[in-house]
Design a protein around this motif. Structure first.
Motif, PDB file in Angstrom:
ATOM      1  N   LEU A 129       9.443  82.089  23.961  1.00 35.84           N
ATOM      2  CA  LEU A 129      10.678  81.872  24.709  1.00 35.84           C
ATOM      3  C   LEU A 129      11.768  81.257  23.834  1.00 35.84           C
ATOM      4  CD1 LEU A 129      11.992  82.029  27.527  1.00 35.84           C
ATOM      5  CD2 LEU A 129      11.198  79.677  27.891  1.00 35.84           C
ATOM      6  N   MET A 130      11.421  80.309  22.990  1.00 37.89           N
ATOM      7  CA  MET A 130      12.426  79.645  22.156  1.00 37.89           C
ATOM      8  C   MET A 130      12.751  80.433  20.891  1.00 37.89           C
ATOM      9  SD  MET A 130      13.621  76.976  23.642  1.00 37.89           S
ATOM     10  CE  MET A 130      13.687  78.029  25.060  1.00 37.89           C
ATOM     11  N   LEU A 145       2.620  71.111  18.471  1.00 36.82           N
ATOM     12  CA  LEU A 145       3.351  71.678  17.338  1.00 36.82           C
ATOM     13  C   LEU A 145       3.145  73.187  17.220  1.00 36.82           C
ATOM     14  CD1 LEU A 145       2.832  68.977  14.568  1.00 36.82           C
ATOM     15  CD2 LEU A 145       4.859  69.418  15.946  1.00 36.82           C
ATOM     16  N   LEU A 146       2.194  73.752  17.951  1.00 46.69           N
ATOM     17  CA  LEU A 146       1.971  75.196  17.869  1.00 46.69           C
ATOM     18  C   LEU A 146       3.191  75.987  18.344  1.00 46.69           C
ATOM     19  CD1 LEU A 146      -1.717  75.732  19.040  1.00 46.69           C
ATOM     20  CD2 LEU A 146      -0.776  76.016  16.749  1.00 46.69           C
ATOM     21  N   ALA A 147       3.823  75.543  19.419  1.00 46.56           N
ATOM     22  CA  ALA A 147       4.978  76.269  19.962  1.00 46.56           C
ATOM     23  C   ALA A 147       6.138  76.315  18.968  1.00 46.56           C
ATOM     24  CB  ALA A 147       5.415  75.672  21.291  1.00 46.56           C
ATOM     25  N   PRO A 148       6.567  75.183  18.382  1.00 46.13           N
ATOM     26  CA  PRO A 148       7.649  75.282  17.400  1.00 46.13           C
ATOM     27  C   PRO A 148       7.248  76.047  16.138  1.00 46.13           C
ATOM     28  CG  PRO A 148       6.928  72.999  17.610  1.00 46.13           C
ATOM     29  CD  PRO A 148       6.247  73.787  18.683  1.00 46.13           C
ATOM     30  N   MET A 149       5.984  75.962  15.750  1.00 46.54           N
ATOM     31  CA  MET A 149       5.524  76.728  14.586  1.00 46.54           C
ATOM     32  C   MET A 149       5.628  78.233  14.856  1.00 46.54           C
ATOM     33  SD  MET A 149       2.223  74.580  13.311  1.00 46.54           S
ATOM     34  CE  MET A 149       2.393  72.957  12.599  1.00 46.54           C
ATOM     35  N   LEU A 150       5.230  78.640  16.050  1.00 46.55           N
ATOM     36  CA  LEU A 150       5.318  80.051  16.417  1.00 46.55           C
ATOM     37  C   LEU A 150       6.772  80.512  16.490  1.00 46.55           C
ATOM     38  CD1 LEU A 150       4.004  82.693  17.311  1.00 46.55           C
ATOM     39  CD2 LEU A 150       4.029  81.809  19.651  1.00 46.55           C
ATOM     40  N   ALA A 151       7.635  79.721  17.130  1.00 43.74           N
ATOM     41  CA  ALA A 151       9.055  80.075  17.221  1.00 43.74           C
ATOM     42  C   ALA A 151       9.671  80.201  15.831  1.00 43.74           C
ATOM     43  CB  ALA A 151       9.812  79.037  18.045  1.00 43.74           C
ATOM     44  N   HIS A 152       9.343  79.279  14.954  1.00 39.95           N
ATOM     45  CA  HIS A 152       9.859  79.280  13.584  1.00 39.95           C
ATOM     46  C   HIS A 152       9.361  80.503  12.825  1.00 39.95           C
ATOM     47  CE1 HIS A 152      10.856  76.442   9.964  1.00 39.95           C
ATOM     48  NE2 HIS A 152      11.115  77.696   9.647  1.00 39.95           N
ATOM     49  N   ILE A 207      13.024  71.953  21.526  1.00 35.89           N
ATOM     50  CA  ILE A 207      12.766  72.202  22.952  1.00 35.89           C
ATOM     51  C   ILE A 207      11.327  72.666  23.138  1.00 35.89           C
ATOM     52  CG2 ILE A 207      13.331  73.709  24.908  1.00 35.89           C
ATOM     53  CD1 ILE A 207      16.264  73.673  23.811  1.00 35.89           C
ATOM     54  N   ALA A 208      10.876  73.563  22.282  1.00 36.22           N
ATOM     55  CA  ALA A 208       9.495  74.059  22.376  1.00 36.22           C
ATOM     56  C   ALA A 208       8.493  72.920  22.187  1.00 36.22           C
ATOM     57  CB  ALA A 208       9.254  75.155  21.335  1.00 36.22           C
ATOM     58  N   ALA A 209       8.764  72.028  21.242  1.00 40.26           N
ATOM     59  CA  ALA A 209       7.866  70.895  21.007  1.00 40.26           C
ATOM     60  C   ALA A 209       7.862  69.951  22.210  1.00 40.26           C
ATOM     61  CB  ALA A 209       8.277  70.142  19.748  1.00 40.26           C
ATOM     62  N   GLU A 210       9.032  69.679  22.742  1.00 41.15           N
ATOM     63  CA  GLU A 210       9.156  68.766  23.887  1.00 41.15           C
ATOM     64  C   GLU A 210       8.456  69.325  25.121  1.00 41.15           C
ATOM     65  OE1 GLU A 210      10.518  65.437  26.186  1.00 41.15           O
ATOM     66  OE2 GLU A 210      10.359  65.722  24.020  1.00 41.15           O
ATOM     67  N   ARG A 211       8.648  70.583  25.397  1.00 46.69           N
ATOM     68  CA  ARG A 211       8.097  71.188  26.618  1.00 46.69           C
ATOM     69  C   ARG A 211       6.587  71.438  26.511  1.00 46.69           C
ATOM     70  NH1 ARG A 211      10.864  70.498  30.940  1.00 46.69           N
ATOM     71  NH2 ARG A 211       9.935  72.359  31.785  1.00 46.69           N
ATOM     72  N   SER A 212       6.121  71.847  25.343  1.00 48.78           N
ATOM     73  CA  SER A 212       4.693  72.172  25.196  1.00 48.78           C
ATOM     74  C   SER A 212       3.853  70.966  24.797  1.00 48.78           C
ATOM     75  CB  SER A 212       4.499  73.272  24.151  1.00 48.78           C
ATOM     76  OG  SER A 212       4.766  72.775  22.858  1.00 48.78           O
ATOM     77  N   LYS A 213       4.513  69.913  24.306  1.00 51.28           N
ATOM     78  CA  LYS A 213       3.808  68.715  23.819  1.00 51.28           C
ATOM     79  C   LYS A 213       2.836  69.034  22.694  1.00 51.28           C
ATOM     80  CE  LYS A 213       5.730  66.066  26.917  1.00 51.28           C
ATOM     81  NZ  LYS A 213       7.116  65.865  26.651  1.00 51.28           N
TER      82      LYS A 213
END
Length: 189
Positions: A67-68, A171-178, A163-169
């Protein structure tokens, strides 16, 4: 960058494989030393790759990461279109350089940069600031370490990954978005 600096001082040219190896080694060293320091000192609030049960964490990380990645990619594509319009686009990487750049940009950079900027910087700021202020500050610091022409879309990427880190709590989400952002930008160039 110590490896690249030592080779440069020894009279060796700085090649893409050397730069890639240096960046990956520096990132791995920072990651490993930070994890060792956290473990040895019994630090609480250590950045986590995932939070909770793996199945729920994976769904949350995948959902928020994807999403991000979309607004980050839209910002990057728009910025590249603006640069093209004004004739300011840097030359695309050569195929040989791309062989070294792709793993660096899609694997190493998301892993190490997200640990540092979303795990440590954003996480630290989040303890004393409201979420939106911590997001803006960590995104600004993240943008500053990138080349000047890339600072605007990287700032957007920094906001999206925060936002991804904050919402998912995790680091996998921001790593994937990046990783998706970097892969999309490389593919477009």
């Amino acid at each position: 960058m110590l490896v690249a600096g030592a080779l440069y001082l020894a009279g060796k040219p700085l090649t893409m494989p050397t730069a890639t190896f240096s960046f990956a080694l520096a990132g791995a060293l920072v990651y490993g030393l930070a994890r060792l320091l956290y473990w040895r000192s019994g630090t609480a609030g250590v950045p986590r790759l995932w939070n909770g049960a793996w199945s729920a964490a994976w769904r949350s990380a995948f959902g928020w990461g994807l999403l991000m990645a979309l607004p980050a990619l839209a910002g990057g594509f728009l910025w590249l279109a603006i640069l093209r319009h004004f004739g300011a686009v840097p030359a695309p990487p050569q195929p040989v350089a791309l062989a070294w750049l792709a793993p660096l940009a899609v694997l190493a950079a998301p892993l190490f940069e997200e640990f540092i900027f979303r795990g440590q910087v954003f996480g630290g700021l989040r303890r004393s600031l409201p979420a939106w202020q911590a997001m803006l500050a960590s995104a600004a610091l993240f943008a500053v370490i990138h080349p000047p022409l890339a600072m605007a879309p990287v700032f957007v990427l920094g906001l999206c990954t925060a936002i991804a880190a904050e919402r998912s709590k995790s680091l996998l989400a921001p790593m994937l978005a990046h990783a998706l952002y970097n892969a999309g930008m490389l593919a477009l160039q």
